[in-house]
Structures are given as C-alpha cells and as structure tokens.
Scaffold this active site. Structure first.
Site, PDB file in Angstrom:
ATOM      1  N   TYR A 149     -13.285   3.018  -4.003  1.00 11.23           N
ATOM      2  CA  TYR A 149     -13.352   1.579  -4.256  1.00 11.23           C
ATOM      3  C   TYR A 149     -12.174   0.899  -3.561  1.00 11.23           C
ATOM      4  CZ  TYR A 149     -13.412  -2.839  -6.931  1.00 11.23           C
ATOM      5  OH  TYR A 149     -13.455  -4.154  -7.312  1.00 11.23           O
ATOM      6  N   ASP A 244      -5.530   3.518   0.942  1.00  8.33           N
ATOM      7  CA  ASP A 244      -5.576   2.524  -0.131  1.00  8.33           C
ATOM      8  C   ASP A 244      -4.849   3.133  -1.322  1.00  8.33           C
ATOM      9  OD1 ASP A 244      -6.073   0.860  -2.216  1.00  8.33           O
ATOM     10  OD2 ASP A 244      -8.248   0.742  -1.934  1.00  8.33           O
ATOM     11  N   LYS A 272      -1.639  -3.030  -8.395  1.00  9.11           N
ATOM     12  CA  LYS A 272      -1.426  -2.438  -9.728  1.00  9.11           C
ATOM     13  C   LYS A 272       0.061  -2.256 -10.083  1.00  9.11           C
ATOM     14  CE  LYS A 272      -6.126  -0.998 -10.236  1.00  9.11           C
ATOM     15  NZ  LYS A 272      -7.083  -0.522  -9.265  1.00  9.11           N
TER      16      LYS A 272
HETATM   17  C1  LIG Z   1      -8.014  -1.429  -8.393  1.00  7.62           C
HETATM   18  C2  LIG Z   1      -8.219  -1.042  -7.003  1.00  7.62           C
HETATM   19  C3  LIG Z   1      -8.479  -2.006  -6.011  1.00  7.62           C
HETATM   20  C4  LIG Z   1      -8.679  -3.461  -6.316  1.00  7.62           C
HETATM   21  O1  LIG Z   1      -7.553  -4.055  -6.872  1.00  7.62           O
HETATM   22  P1  LIG Z   1      -7.723  -5.414  -7.736  1.00  7.62           P
HETATM   23  O2  LIG Z   1      -6.311  -5.794  -8.043  1.00  7.62           O
HETATM   24  O3  LIG Z   1      -8.529  -5.033  -8.937  1.00  7.62           O
HETATM   25  O4  LIG Z   1      -8.414  -6.389  -6.882  1.00  7.62           O
HETATM   26  C5  LIG Z   1      -8.554  -1.577  -4.703  1.00  7.62           C
HETATM   27  N1  LIG Z   1      -8.403  -0.294  -4.377  1.00  7.62           N
HETATM   28  C6  LIG Z   1      -8.163   0.658  -5.302  1.00  7.62           C
HETATM   29  C7  LIG Z   1      -7.971   2.078  -4.878  1.00  7.62           C
HETATM   30  C8  LIG Z   1      -8.086   0.322  -6.652  1.00  7.62           C
HETATM   31  O5  LIG Z   1      -7.890   1.270  -7.560  1.00  7.62           O
END
Ligand SMILES: *Cc1c(COP(=O)(O)O)cnc(C)c1O
Length: 432
Positions: A149, A244, A272
């Site tokens: 994601y 990511d 995060k």
């Molecule tokens: C949570 C997450 C996102 C998106 O971040 P948001 O702050 O919710 O938009 C993107 N990549 C990874 C790997 C994530 O865990």
C-alpha cells in the site's frame, strides 16, 4: 481486565449517529470493523500502551494509531512540547527553524536521504515521489508489488493490500484505467517477475516502489537477496529504487528498513512515526534527484500546512525519545516475546498459525506459514481471525480489525502487557 461481554452501548450510539454523518461512520475505512464483523469501538482517550473507549473499557493497544505512537500514546514529553509550540502559533506559512531541526534528524538517520521535503501524510509523500521518479527519469511506467500500500492516490490503487483487500474491492471505482495503465505489478519476493517486467518494457520503467517490509498485507519480510536483487536490477536498467518507509521508517530501526538490511534506495517516503501523532509525511533521497523539486527545480509540489511548527515539534520530540540508547532493543525484545508467546498458544490449542516480528512491528496469520507474498497471506482463515479479534477485544486487547494489517508495539509496552496478552490469547484460542 475485562471478561465476558463488552459494554458497548455508548460506542453503538455514537457510531449509529456517525453513520448518518460520514460515509460508513468513519474518517478512514480501516477503522471500521467490516472484515471482522461487529461495530467499531469509539475511543475516548489513549495513554502509554493503553486505550479507553467511551463505555469505560480499557484495552492494551497494538494499533498505536497505526504506527505513530511508537513512544507510547500521549507521551508527556511530546504533549508538553506540543503545548509549548502551540503558544507560538500552529502554522506559519513561512519558513520555520524547526523544519531544519527535523530535516537534519531525518538526513542523519536515514541512509538514502540527503535532502528532504515535508508534506502532511504518507499518501502525499508517495504521490510526490511518483511524480519525482517520472520527472527525473523521463519515463512513465512504475512497478509496485501485490499487497503493498502506498496511500490512496489513483496510480497506486492496484493490488493495494489491507484497506482495499479488507473491503473486498480489487480496485476502486473512480480510478481511470489510463491512470493505472502505467502501474505494473509483481508478486512480492519474486525477483524473476521483476526481471521479466524490465525485459518486457525496455527503457520505459521509471522505477520501482515497495514496502521493504510489508505491513499492509499482514506482516511479510523480504527474503534473503530480494532487496539486494531489486537494487541491482534497478541500477542495471537505469530505474530508481524507492523504499516506502511510511510504516517501517524509525520503527524497524532508527534508520528504517534500509539501515536494518543495508540496502540504500534512491528515494524514500516517510510518515507515521516522524509526525509523532500529528499529520506529517516526507520524501527524500539523493541530492541530484531532490534538486528537481520546486522551487529548486521544475517538479511542482506544495502544501499550505507542510512543515508547520506543531507537527515538526511532535516529530522532533518523538525522534529524540527514540534515539535514546536501548529503545530498539526494548521494542525487539518485547515484540519477539509477544509473537513467540502467541505462536506457542496457537500450537498448544491446535491452530495453524505463522508470524514474526522485527523491532516494534509484528504479524500473526491464521495460516500455515511461511507467508512470502500476498497470495500466501490470503490463504489465512479469516473467519477464525474475526473470532479471535472479537475474543481479544472482550479480553481487553485491541488488535487491528483485519488479518491483513501488521501490529505495533511501543516503548510503553512492557512484559506485563505482553504476559496479559498471551494469557488472553490462551483463553480465546482455547475456545475458537
Ligand atoms: C500508512 C501508509 C501510507 C499512507 O500514509 P497516510 O498517512 O495514511 O496517507 C503509505 N505507505 C505505507 C507503507 C503506509 O503504511
């Protein structure tokens, strides 16, 4: 600890009203209990390793607001710093010295990051990094992996794991085919599939983005040689490698998965943890690539609230706490004890399970392991997970309401919480 049936009348009342006001009654779909059944619990307050709901139930929390609460919820140092910063204003819309402080901390910590741009969420960071990959290489196609994601932007809503998987939507309506046409996908941990994509699309692939440890399809680790192989393939084909690390950054280790595994990508996205509970995302990497970003270069990307002093303060304080000696040893120890305990209980009670942990991130699948990719993860017994989730909730343990989410511990989780969680799991799994 709560035993028996949960009191949920206030949660139910608030959620019923919420459903009339907001789609599905939530501000983010992963918070709903769609995949496990029942209704979401409405939280009232959080502190340390714990959350309390509006009916007064207390839970040991393994969601940690989906990652940011790595120092424990509402850490007094973070709260005090936010209060002091707020006195000077919450947003300047002009440069602020705190941006330099957090930028320096990120650059010092994360091996690939020589320069950084702050944004307001992980989604924003991933959207911007994709534009940057294309701007820098002059190529359009990108490779992502099934079950990973990268936020909810159109281009990434292809085989995007947890949130989407949980709702049973293979894709999302409203995403034009033209947008995802240049998003190629491969199974995680499958170097040959990636090699084949490069061969089939010579000179057309801008780069490859992945979660270096997957947390959005449950918890899946890269096999030996996978990350190194991706590094080689991207270099060989003049494409960029993007980690990511929105979830893994400052969690898997202080320098993220790239420090842990010793593989340095060209670009990295963060989020995060670096916001310490306030909305912050970031992307960064090689200086020659970041020089493309406006106003230094021609690639446009902006944000009204980006780098605001309140969010920067929460991030700075959180990283200061994390870099104290012993932080990651604590996370490692507590989390591996937790997962070992849960796997033992599953074995004793006769349930097929597999799982693992790295630092403060863990996962447990109700499936014969090992789980190498999203296809394997999907073989999990989802009915069993739903019952387990509900049972644990009634025992006072709050787990992510989906089999396809990683769990998180914090510096505030101790042996006491872990022991109570394992006891709770024993009670629940014995009756599954
Ligand atoms: C949570 C997450 C996102 C998106 O971040 P948001 O702050 O919710 O938009 C993107 N990549 C990874 C790997 C994530 O865990």
């Amino acid at each position: 600890m709560i035993t028996g049936t949960l009191r949920t009348s206030k949660s139910e009342e608030i959620f019923a009203a919420a459903q009339q006001l907001m789609p599905g009654g939530v501000s983010s779909p992963v918070r709903a209990f769609k995949s496990v059944g029942g209704q979401p619990i409405v939280f009232d307050r959080v502190k340390g390793a714990y959350a309390w709901d509006v009916d007064g139930n207390q839970y040991i929390d393994y969601v940690g607001t989906w990652g940011p609460a790595i120092c424990g919820h509402a850490h007094p140092d973070v709260i005090r710093a936010i209060q002091e910063a707020a006195e000077k204003g919450t947003s300047f819309g002009a440069p602020c010295a705190l941006e330099n402080v957090l930028a320096e901390m990120v650059i010092d910590a994360v091996p690939s990051v020589e320069m950084v741009r702050f944004v307001n969420s992980g989604t924003e960071a991933c959207m911007a990094v994709l534009r940057l990959m294309r701007a820098f290489t002059g190529r359009e196609k990108v490779i992502k992996f099934e079950g990973c994601y990268h936020g909810h932007a159109d281009m990434f809503l292809v085989k995007a794991g947890s949130g989407v998987a949980t709702l049973g939507l293979p894709d999302s309506p409203g995403v034009p085919k033209s947008t995802t046409a240049s998003t190629l996908t491969a199974p995680y941990n499958d170097l040959d599939a990636v090699r084949q994509l490069f061969e089939e699309n010579p000179g057309e692939i801008a780069g490859l983005i992945l979660e270096p440890v997957v947390g959005n399809a449950g918890f899946i680790v890269p096999e030996a040689g996978f990350l190194a192989g991706l590094r080689e393939l991207t270099q060989e084909h003049g494409a960029l490698l993007v980690f990511d690390e929105v979830m893994t950054g400052f969690r898997i280790s202080y320098g993220g998965a790239q420090e842990k595994f010793g593989i340095t990508p060209d670009l990295t996205t963060l989020g995060k943890v670096i916001g310490g509970g306030l909305p912050v995302g970031a992307y960064g990497g090689r200086k020659d690539i970041m020089a493309m970003v406006a106003p230094a270069g021609p690639m446009y990307q902006a944000g009204t609230l980006s780098g605001n002093p309140l969010a920067m303060t929460a991030g700075i304080k959180t990283l200061e706490l994390l870099r104290r000696p012993g932080s990651y040893e604590h996370l490692d120890r507590v989390t591996s004890r937790l997962i070992a305990g849960l796997l033992d209980v599953a074995k004793e009670t006769g349930h097929a399970a597999s799982g693992g942990s790295i630092s403060g991130m863990f996962g447990l699948f109700f499936a014969e392991g090992p789980v190498h990719n999203y296809e394997d993860a999907k073989k999990s017994d989802l009915v069993k997970f739903s019952k387990f989730h509900r049972g644990m909730l009634e025992q006072g343990v709050y787990l992510a309401p989906s089999q396809f989410e990683a769990g998180f511990t914090s510096l505030a989780h101790t042996d006491e919480e872990v022991d109570r969680t394992i006891e709770a799991a024993k009670a629940v799994m014995s009756n599954l």
